[in-house]
Design a protein around this motif. Structure first.
Motif, mmCIF file in Angstrom:
data_model
loop_
_atom_site.group_PDB
_atom_site.id
_atom_site.type_symbol
_atom_site.label_atom_id
_atom_site.label_comp_id
_atom_site.label_asym_id
_atom_site.label_seq_id
_atom_site.Cartn_x
_atom_site.Cartn_y
_atom_site.Cartn_z
ATOM 1 N N VAL A 52 0.848 -1.191 0.000
ATOM 2 C CA VAL A 52 0.000 0.000 0.000
ATOM 3 C C VAL A 52 0.882 1.239 0.000
ATOM 4 C CG1 VAL A 52 -1.780 1.287 1.239
ATOM 5 C CG2 VAL A 52 -1.851 -1.216 1.208
ATOM 6 N N TRP A 117 -1.797 -1.219 -4.056
ATOM 7 C CA TRP A 117 -2.895 -0.263 -3.884
ATOM 8 C C TRP A 117 -2.300 1.008 -3.281
ATOM 9 C CZ3 TRP A 117 -7.020 0.187 -6.376
ATOM 10 C CH2 TRP A 117 -8.059 1.013 -5.942
ATOM 11 N N LEU A 148 -9.697 1.075 0.562
ATOM 12 C CA LEU A 148 -8.741 0.042 0.955
ATOM 13 C C LEU A 148 -9.466 -1.162 1.547
ATOM 14 C CD1 LEU A 148 -5.921 -1.093 1.472
ATOM 15 C CD2 LEU A 148 -5.821 0.270 3.564
ATOM 16 N N CYS A 171 -2.728 2.784 7.766
ATOM 17 C CA CYS A 171 -2.971 1.361 8.012
ATOM 18 C C CYS A 171 -2.779 0.956 9.469
ATOM 19 C CB CYS A 171 -2.041 0.514 7.144
ATOM 20 S SG CYS A 171 -2.338 0.642 5.380
#
Length: 207
Positions: A52, A117, A148, A171
């Motif tokens: 990510v 991503w 996400l 995250c």
């Protein structure tokens, strides 16, 4: 799964982004490229690692619709995954991006396929300068989290690898049940640190 992916990409394309950011998925070919990419990841049985990043760059994902790629990587890479994907997707030029080149070279050297991503899937730019990049702000990271989570439902990764501090902020401690690691962003002279970090992660078990 194809219907779920199509619904997700359609949702992404209809997102109204406020402030100094652009939604690349209002373009038909970026939208279609992303849909083919997500389908191919599942068909190709990727590694289980979802990398990510921060956001699309104007020389990379903004043009292709696929995170951590550039037109040149898509057009010229010999990675088996991209060779199979290439006939299904469209590019308008041959622009290169340093980060995409480093990351796909590492993929090829390691013989793996990770999924990619961005914590904010739209392109943040400086005020009045669309052809520029900036880090996503806190509000944009919060906006991106919903997408996400959709990607997690689609890809079912075993581990998230945050590329850079802004991705880590989006995250960490928010996504339960999935192991989260962090590696330095390969830009700004951190290429070697990124490669070393990925090697460490690839050889460590998932918690």
């Amino acid at each position: 799964m194809s219907k779920i992916i199509a619904a997700f990409v359609n949702k992404l394309s209809q997102a109204h982004i406020r402030g100094w950011a652009h939604n690349p998925y209002t373009s038909t070919f970026q939208k279609n490229n992303l849909e083919h990419y997500l389908r191919a990841l599942i068909d190709h049985k990727y590694s289980g690692n979802l990398l990510v990043g921060e956001a699309p760059g104007y020389l990379g994902c903004l043009k292709t619709g696929i995170p951590f790629t550039s037109e040149r990587i898509i057009n010229q890479s010999n990675h088996p995954f991209l060779l199979k994907l290439r006939p299904r997707i469209s590019t308008a030029g041959d622009t290169a991006e340093a980060t995409a080149t480093i990351i796909w070279n590492e993929q090829a050297d390691s013989g793996v396929l990770d999924a990619f991503w961005n914590i904010f899937p739209f392109h943040p730019h400086k005020k009045g300068t669309p052809r520029s990049n900036r880090a996503p702000n806190d509000g944009e990271i919060t906006t991106g989290l919903q997408y996400l989570l959709d990607v997690l439902d689609i890809l079912q990764p075993q581990r998230i690898v945050c590329v850079g501090k802004r991705a880590q902020q989006g995250c960490s401690k928010r996504i339960l049940g999935i192991n989260v690691e962090t590696v330095p962003h390969p830009s700004y002279g951190k290429k070697a640190m990124y490669i070393e970090g990925m090697a460490r992660i690839r050889h460590s078990p998932v918690d």
